[in-house]
Design a protein around this motif. Structure first.
Motif, PDB file in Angstrom:
ATOM      1  N   VAL A   1       0.862  -1.183   0.000  1.00  0.00           N
ATOM      2  CA  VAL A   1       0.000   0.000   0.000  1.00  0.00           C
ATOM      3  C   VAL A   1       0.897   1.230   0.000  1.00  0.00           C
ATOM      4  N   ARG A   2       0.671   2.117  -0.952  1.00  0.00           N
ATOM      5  CA  ARG A   2       1.455   3.352  -1.058  1.00  0.00           C
ATOM      6  C   ARG A   2       0.658   4.505  -0.448  1.00  0.00           C
ATOM      7  N   LEU A   3       1.290   5.257   0.424  1.00  0.00           N
ATOM      8  CA  LEU A   3       0.588   6.355   1.089  1.00  0.00           C
ATOM      9  C   LEU A   3      -0.043   7.305   0.086  1.00  0.00           C
ATOM     10  N   SER A   4       0.699   7.688  -0.939  1.00  0.00           N
ATOM     11  CA  SER A   4       0.199   8.665  -1.908  1.00  0.00           C
ATOM     12  C   SER A   4      -1.022   8.173  -2.668  1.00  0.00           C
ATOM     13  N   SER A   5      -1.231   6.843  -2.670  1.00  0.00           N
ATOM     14  CA  SER A   5      -2.409   6.306  -3.361  1.00  0.00           C
ATOM     15  C   SER A   5      -3.695   6.621  -2.603  1.00  0.00           C
ATOM     16  N   LEU A   6      -3.573   7.079  -1.358  1.00  0.00           N
ATOM     17  CA  LEU A   6      -4.740   7.361  -0.532  1.00  0.00           C
ATOM     18  C   LEU A   6      -5.099   8.843  -0.519  1.00  0.00           C
ATOM     19  N   ARG A   7      -4.404   9.644  -1.336  1.00  0.00           N
ATOM     20  CA  ARG A   7      -4.717  11.070  -1.389  1.00  0.00           C
ATOM     21  C   ARG A   7      -6.107  11.308  -1.964  1.00  0.00           C
ATOM     22  N   GLY A   8      -6.623  12.501  -1.712  1.00  0.00           N
ATOM     23  CA  GLY A   8      -7.975  12.837  -2.165  1.00  0.00           C
ATOM     24  C   GLY A   8      -8.956  12.856  -1.020  1.00  0.00           C
ATOM     25  N   ARG A   9      -8.535  12.335   0.148  1.00  0.00           N
ATOM     26  CA  ARG A   9      -9.349  12.356   1.359  1.00  0.00           C
ATOM     27  C   ARG A   9      -8.507  12.885   2.519  1.00  0.00           C
ATOM     28  N   TYR A  10      -9.175  13.320   3.569  1.00  0.00           N
ATOM     29  CA  TYR A  10      -8.440  13.591   4.802  1.00  0.00           C
ATOM     30  C   TYR A  10      -8.016  12.247   5.355  1.00  0.00           C
ATOM     31  N   LEU A  11      -6.761  12.162   5.750  1.00  0.00           N
ATOM     32  CA  LEU A  11      -6.189  10.863   6.108  1.00  0.00           C
ATOM     33  C   LEU A  11      -5.445  10.950   7.432  1.00  0.00           C
TER      34      LEU A  11
ATOM     35  N   VAL B   1     -12.125   4.471  16.364  1.00  0.00           N
ATOM     36  CA  VAL B   1     -13.208   3.780  15.649  1.00  0.00           C
ATOM     37  C   VAL B   1     -14.427   4.684  15.536  1.00  0.00           C
ATOM     38  N   LYS B   2     -14.761   5.364  16.632  1.00  0.00           N
ATOM     39  CA  LYS B   2     -15.927   6.262  16.630  1.00  0.00           C
ATOM     40  C   LYS B   2     -15.754   7.387  15.599  1.00  0.00           C
ATOM     41  N   VAL B   3     -14.572   7.997  15.588  1.00  0.00           N
ATOM     42  CA  VAL B   3     -14.308   9.092  14.656  1.00  0.00           C
ATOM     43  C   VAL B   3     -14.327   8.579  13.211  1.00  0.00           C
ATOM     44  N   TYR B   4     -13.764   7.389  12.997  1.00  0.00           N
ATOM     45  CA  TYR B   4     -13.738   6.817  11.644  1.00  0.00           C
ATOM     46  C   TYR B   4     -15.150   6.637  11.104  1.00  0.00           C
ATOM     47  N   HIS B   5     -16.031   6.017  11.882  1.00  0.00           N
ATOM     48  CA  HIS B   5     -17.397   5.764  11.407  1.00  0.00           C
ATOM     49  C   HIS B   5     -18.208   7.055  11.265  1.00  0.00           C
ATOM     50  N   LYS B   6     -17.860   8.065  12.041  1.00  0.00           N
ATOM     51  CA  LYS B   6     -18.574   9.335  11.976  1.00  0.00           C
ATOM     52  C   LYS B   6     -18.265  10.096  10.694  1.00  0.00           C
ATOM     53  N   TYR B   7     -16.993   9.967  10.221  1.00  0.00           N
ATOM     54  CA  TYR B   7     -16.567  10.798   9.095  1.00  0.00           C
ATOM     55  C   TYR B   7     -16.160  10.027   7.832  1.00  0.00           C
ATOM     56  N   ARG B   8     -16.221   8.724   7.846  1.00  0.00           N
ATOM     57  CA  ARG B   8     -15.714   7.957   6.704  1.00  0.00           C
ATOM     58  C   ARG B   8     -16.483   8.229   5.418  1.00  0.00           C
ATOM     59  N   ASP B   9     -17.757   8.576   5.524  1.00  0.00           N
ATOM     60  CA  ASP B   9     -18.549   8.869   4.327  1.00  0.00           C
ATOM     61  C   ASP B   9     -18.479  10.340   3.951  1.00  0.00           C
ATOM     62  N   LYS B  10     -17.620  11.091   4.653  1.00  0.00           N
ATOM     63  CA  LYS B  10     -17.472  12.519   4.374  1.00  0.00           C
ATOM     64  C   LYS B  10     -16.063  12.853   3.880  1.00  0.00           C
ATOM     65  N   GLY B  11     -15.357  11.825   3.407  1.00  0.00           N
ATOM     66  CA  GLY B  11     -14.018  12.067   2.871  1.00  0.00           C
ATOM     67  C   GLY B  11     -12.899  11.886   3.874  1.00  0.00           C
ATOM     68  N   PHE B  12     -13.070  10.930   4.798  1.00  0.00           N
ATOM     69  CA  PHE B  12     -12.044  10.666   5.815  1.00  0.00           C
ATOM     70  C   PHE B  12     -11.653   9.192   5.793  1.00  0.00           C
TER      71      PHE B  12
END
Length: 386
Positions: A260-270, A290-301
């Motif tokens: 997995v290349r870090l730069s391949s995950l650009r385009g979202r807040y990471l 986990v809570k923060v991930y599920h809260k924002y994963r559909d918003k570009g996180f």
């Protein structure tokens, strides 16, 4: 919590590199101890590795000799003889362990009434260390019961109470760092303990803008020490990982062995999350992540976890991922503290993290608890500029 991380991680703050050593000879005397001594142990850094020597005291006298690359902190510990068959005196850290600043040459140590109550001759570095330790003591006495409270609340999964205690510890630690180490360095930049004080003042998360000008004030002799060379490298890494910098690219295998290349995950807040299955504070923080991930994963996180799990323990890494519900990208080379990404980013304590914007620039570092939720929300919803 820098000091708590230190206690839990048992990780030296800065490693000493390989260098031809200089000899020391330590002579110790024991007087009026409550129990009969059987062994004395000395732990110190030699040739880049921690070394433990042991000796049986004879008539209350013991000695050690060895080689060190530079003056450095060491630890003396005593083990008592059995008080009756199969019964030993339990270790008491305050009574049975003493910190000693070793330096080349002849050093004399005298313990009276308590093994930890030492008088030291022949080490000017230890004389200065004792001054720092005396100024540190009031803060440590305040933090000791707080550490116990933290462990209690953590064990009972009382997150709110644990975070409140953590906040108090952080505040005291910040005061101690500034008033003890920062003040000592500013007043004694030429001291044999100046480098040690600067290392402690810099902490795990080095602010290069603040620390580099102070490093420049060190005497050339101290700058030549192996630990100073390592520290300078850490400063350079800190400069590369400062707020506003483009996160250094890396590639590491995921749980299925796929790179997995870090730069391949650009385009979202990471969020780059450094953790490990064996790390208690990491596992305690995971429910919040986990809570923060599920809260924002559909918003570009998104999150990429970089695990510092040990060689041959992939099963423990995988189990922790499933047990904690970490449903995001996970990578590791299973090399413990030698994890290539961790070394690239200067990670010497965990948990640590970096929050990146969609272009891959670092906008926040080491955010946990409610702050993680706040910062991710601010970034995604644009309520506050970084």
């Amino acid at each position: 919590m820098k000091r708590l991380l230190l206690l839990l991680g048992l990780l030296p703050l800065f490693a000493i590199g390989q260098e031809k050593g200089k000899n020391f000879k330590l002579s110790g005397a024991l007087d009026k101890l409550a129990y009969q001594p059987e062994w004395v142990y000395l732990q110190y850094k030699s040739g880049g590795e921690w070394k433990t020597d042991s000796v049986k005291p004879l008539n209350g006298v013991y000695s050690f000799s060895g080689s060190i690359a530079e003056p450095s902190i060491s630890q003396l510990r005593i083990k008592y003889a059995e008080t009756s068959p199969g019964v030993r005196v339990p270790l008491n850290r305050k009574r049975d362990i003493a910190s000693l600043y070793l330096e080349p040459g002849k050093i004399k140590v005298n313990s009276v009434d308590s093994f930890s109550n030492i008088k030291v001759k022949g080490s000017s570095a230890h004389t200065e260390y004792a001054k720092i330790a005396a100024r540190r003591k009031p803060f440590e006495e305040k933090m000791e019961p707080l550490y116990l409270l933290y462990s209690h609340f953590n064990k009972n999964k009382d997150v709110s109470a644990r975070e409140k205690v953590e906040s108090v510890i952080d505040s005291l630690d910040k005061q101690m760092t500034e008033q003890v180490y920062g003040d000592y360095f500013r007043k004694n930049p030429g001291s044999p303990l100046a480098l040690y004080a600067l290392q402690q003042y810099a902490g795990w998360q080095i602010d290069a803008d603040k620390i580099e000008p102070l490093f420049a004030k060190l005497p050339e002799k101290l700058k030549s020490y192996p630990s100073a060379v390592d520290f300078k490298e850490n400063l350079e890494i800190a400069r590369k990982t400062g707020i506003g910098k483009l996160a250094m690219d890396f590639t590491q295998d995921d749980t299925l062995g796929k790179p997995v290349r870090l730069s391949s995950l650009r385009g979202r807040y990471l969020l780059i999350d450094f953790w490990a299955s064996w790390c208690g504070p990491c596992r305690a923080e995971n429910p919040n992540v986990v809570k923060v991930y599920h809260k924002y994963r559909d918003k570009g996180f998104h999150i990429i976890g970089v695990s510092l799990d040990r060689p041959g323990q992939k099963d423990k890494w995988i189990k922790a991922i499933h047990d904690d519900g970490l449903a995001w990208t996970q990578v590791s080379d299973l090399q413990f503290w030698n994890n290539e990404v961790a070394k690239q980013y200067g990670i010497r304590a965990i948990p640590q993290n970096l929050l990146l914007d969609p272009e891959g620039r670092i906008i926040a570092k080491n955010i946990r608890g409610e702050e993680l939720d706040l910062k991710v929300g601010e970034a995604i919803e644009g309520k506050k500029a970084f």
